[in-house]
Design a protein around this motif. Structure first.
Motif, mmCIF file in Angstrom:
data_model
loop_
_atom_site.group_PDB
_atom_site.id
_atom_site.type_symbol
_atom_site.label_atom_id
_atom_site.label_comp_id
_atom_site.label_asym_id
_atom_site.label_seq_id
_atom_site.Cartn_x
_atom_site.Cartn_y
_atom_site.Cartn_z
ATOM 1 N N THR A 169 0.731 -1.272 0.130
ATOM 2 C CA THR A 169 -0.024 0.000 0.029
ATOM 3 C C THR A 169 0.984 1.393 0.091
ATOM 4 N N ASN A 170 1.774 1.172 0.535
ATOM 5 C CA ASN A 170 2.849 2.338 0.744
ATOM 6 C C ASN A 170 3.312 2.673 -0.598
ATOM 7 N N VAL A 171 3.829 1.459 -1.311
ATOM 8 C CA VAL A 171 4.408 1.749 -2.534
ATOM 9 C C VAL A 171 3.533 2.393 -3.529
ATOM 10 N N ILE A 172 2.179 1.872 -3.480
ATOM 11 C CA ILE A 172 1.188 2.371 -4.404
ATOM 12 C C ILE A 172 0.745 3.732 -4.123
ATOM 13 N N MET A 173 0.632 4.160 -2.913
ATOM 14 C CA MET A 173 0.238 5.241 -2.500
ATOM 15 C C MET A 173 1.337 6.359 -3.029
ATOM 16 N N LYS A 174 2.422 6.181 -2.562
ATOM 17 C CA LYS A 174 3.706 7.000 -3.181
ATOM 18 C C LYS A 174 3.569 7.273 -4.423
ATOM 19 N N PHE A 175 3.511 6.190 -5.348
ATOM 20 C CA PHE A 175 3.274 6.037 -6.785
ATOM 21 C C PHE A 175 2.111 7.012 -7.204
ATOM 22 N N LEU A 176 0.981 6.803 -6.779
ATOM 23 C CA LEU A 176 -0.233 7.851 -6.862
ATOM 24 C C LEU A 176 0.299 9.389 -6.882
ATOM 25 N N ASN A 177 0.867 9.862 -5.675
ATOM 26 C CA ASN A 177 1.170 10.876 -5.534
ATOM 27 C C ASN A 177 2.415 11.567 -6.433
ATOM 28 N N ASP A 178 3.314 10.487 -6.785
ATOM 29 C CA ASP A 178 4.209 11.085 -7.687
ATOM 30 C C ASP A 178 3.736 11.327 -8.996
ATOM 31 N N TYR A 179 2.417 10.432 -9.397
ATOM 32 C CA TYR A 179 1.989 10.475 -10.781
ATOM 33 C C TYR A 179 1.318 11.862 -10.830
ATOM 34 N N LEU A 180 0.592 12.149 -9.907
ATOM 35 C CA LEU A 180 -0.487 13.447 -9.765
ATOM 36 C C LEU A 180 0.544 14.530 -9.975
ATOM 37 N N LEU A 181 1.588 14.452 -9.046
ATOM 38 C CA LEU A 181 2.498 15.565 -9.233
ATOM 39 C C LEU A 181 3.176 15.935 -10.545
ATOM 40 N N ALA A 182 3.385 14.815 -11.361
ATOM 41 C CA ALA A 182 3.873 14.814 -12.564
ATOM 42 C C ALA A 182 2.925 15.428 -13.696
ATOM 43 N N LEU A 183 1.597 15.099 -13.370
ATOM 44 C CA LEU A 183 0.648 15.413 -14.288
ATOM 45 C C LEU A 183 0.459 16.967 -14.148
ATOM 46 N N THR A 184 0.245 17.396 -12.828
ATOM 47 C CA THR A 184 0.049 18.743 -12.719
ATOM 48 C C THR A 184 1.235 19.813 -13.008
ATOM 49 N N ASN A 185 2.371 19.422 -12.968
ATOM 50 C CA ASN A 185 3.548 20.035 -12.842
ATOM 51 C C ASN A 185 4.307 19.773 -14.360
ATOM 52 N N MET A 186 3.617 18.948 -15.100
ATOM 53 C CA MET A 186 4.245 18.777 -16.398
ATOM 54 C C MET A 186 5.623 18.250 -16.419
ATOM 55 N N SER A 187 5.882 17.333 -15.327
ATOM 56 C CA SER A 187 7.303 17.102 -15.173
ATOM 57 C C SER A 187 7.378 15.545 -15.390
ATOM 58 N N PRO A 188 8.403 15.005 -15.727
ATOM 59 C CA PRO A 188 8.689 13.713 -15.884
ATOM 60 C C PRO A 188 8.992 12.774 -14.886
ATOM 61 N N ILE A 189 8.469 11.483 -15.134
ATOM 62 C CA ILE A 189 9.123 10.382 -14.323
ATOM 63 C C ILE A 189 10.037 9.392 -15.027
#
Length: 397
Positions: A169-189
């Motif tokens: 769950t920790n892994v998935i929630m961190k990925f969810l947050n990182d994915y959302l940050l990348a979308l709104t900031n138009m930044s790469p992962i």
């Protein structure tokens, strides 16, 4: 962040003003007609929060806007009653502040309430995500699903089928947050632009299938009877639940699916509720499992990624029913993670097994990390980096 529509404003203008993709603003305000915005209506700008700021000597809207990388009119929008030509020292104004850091602290023992609090915070900041309750646990806890994107490819991710594998769950929630940050900031992962995935893929995420079990492992027995006494009885009187995999009734949720369940029922050693491996008296007896079955039938997933621990292996076949592209996908998973791809194991009745059996679509059980469950948080950063490659490949392939 909420703003009030002014005369002549549009969603497109807001996307330019705040440098946020237009589609994210549209999806954050789905109840509104973008061609008929009424003056004074409140709308959402994703990826921002409003902060109060005390004006200092020499401050101007232009200087402040430049410091936060927006256009000066963004400050005018947030401060309609402030004269931008005559800012007074110590005057309090509103500053739109871009969210650039995660709000999910995943490197800690992470129980059900922590997850629900984080989902609520994420939804407030990123209102383009959709949150649904897919069912309830034995103790009545809501089991949430988070959806992101609107593409035809529907990728499902889940974790914590097993209680002492809560680090998934920790892994998935961190990925969810990182994915959302990348979308709104138009930044790469990892150098990859995330924006195209939003249009190509719909993510369905159930970060904690077994909330009662996770809380049992992390926090001890529930307060209320009869479950409090029952779990201690099942655990042979011990108040240490680190080895508990099952749900609160002592049923192994990943042995509950109608994919040759009878074989598991016959050969599993526990013949009654147990901390692990008991498949139940029949398939689909547990509410958590039925919630996942209902969700899977409704969403018609293109592929599923079920995260477990441990072993650094990826199981990808079932009874020869997996489609040919499963091997292409798992080879990429193996390449980016270093995990071993295993086609067949002598196991049935798991979620991945049932999914492949019923839909003949790619399904994967991913065993994160190595050691003894529950895996220690000292492994978290390494596990996350290994998982990140798999998660990204699960979306782009």
């Amino acid at each position: 962040m909420k703003v009030l529509i002014r005369n002549g404003d549009s969603f497109w203008y807001y996307s330019q003003l705040f440098k946020v993709p237009l589609q994210l603003i549209l999806d954050s305000n789905k109840s509104l007609d973008p061609t008929n915005l009424q003056i004074g209506i409140e709308i959402e700008i994703p990826g921002f929060e409003m902060m109060e700021y005390k004006v200092k000597f020499g401050d101007t809207f232009w200087k402040l806007a430049k410091s936060i990388a927006i256009l000066p009119d963004g400050l005018s929008l947030m401060n309609p009653d402030v004269d931008p030509e005559h800012l007074a020292v110590d005057e309090i104004i509103n500053i739109p502040t871009r969210i650039i850091s995660p709000i999910v602290n995943a490197n800690r023992p992470y129980d059900y309430q922590m997850m629900m609090d984080d989902i609520k915070k994420l939804h407030a900041i990123y209102p383009f995500i959709r949150c649904e309750v897919i069912g309830n646990s034995v103790l009545g806890n809501n089991i949430p699903e988070i959806q992101i994107g609107s593409g035809a490819k529907v990728v499902h991710i889940n974790g914590s089928f097993h209680a002492n594998e809560w680090i998934t769950t920790n892994v998935i929630m961190k990925f969810l947050n990182d994915y959302l940050l990348a979308l709104t900031n138009m930044s790469p992962i990892r150098g990859m632009s995330i924006q195209p995935f939003y249009f190509d893929t719909m993510l369905s995420i159930v970060p904690m299938v077994n909330p009662d079990g996770v809380d049992l492992v992390l926090n001890g027995p529930p307060e209320h009877e009869p479950h409090k006494s029952k779990v201690v009885e099942i655990n042979e009187g011990s108040l240490h639940f680190q080895n508990w995999k099952a749900n609160i009734r002592g049923v192994d949720l990943n042995n509950q699916f109608p994919a040759k369940w009878e074989i598991e029922k016959e050969r599993k050693l526990p013949k009654s509720p147990s901390p692990r491996d008991y498949p139940g008296d029949a398939p689909l007896t547990e509410p958590e499992v039925n919630a996942m079955v209902k969700l899977t039938k409704e969403r018609k997933f293109t592929r599923v990624l079920a995260f477990h621990t441990q072993g650094e292996e990826i199981y990808w076949g079932y009874e020869g029913l997996e489609p040919p592209n499963s091997q292409l996908i798992v080879n990429e998973f193996s390449r980016v993670s270093g995990y071993k791809a295993v086609r067949y194991v002598d196991s049935h009745a798991g979620y991945k097994d049932w999914f492949i059996q019923e839909w003949q679509q790619p399904g994967f059980t991913i065993e994160l990390g190595e050691g003894v469950n529950p895996l220690p948080l000292t492994q978290f950063n390494e596990i996350y980096q290994e998982s990140l490659g798999i998660l990204l490949a699960g979306i782009y392939m």
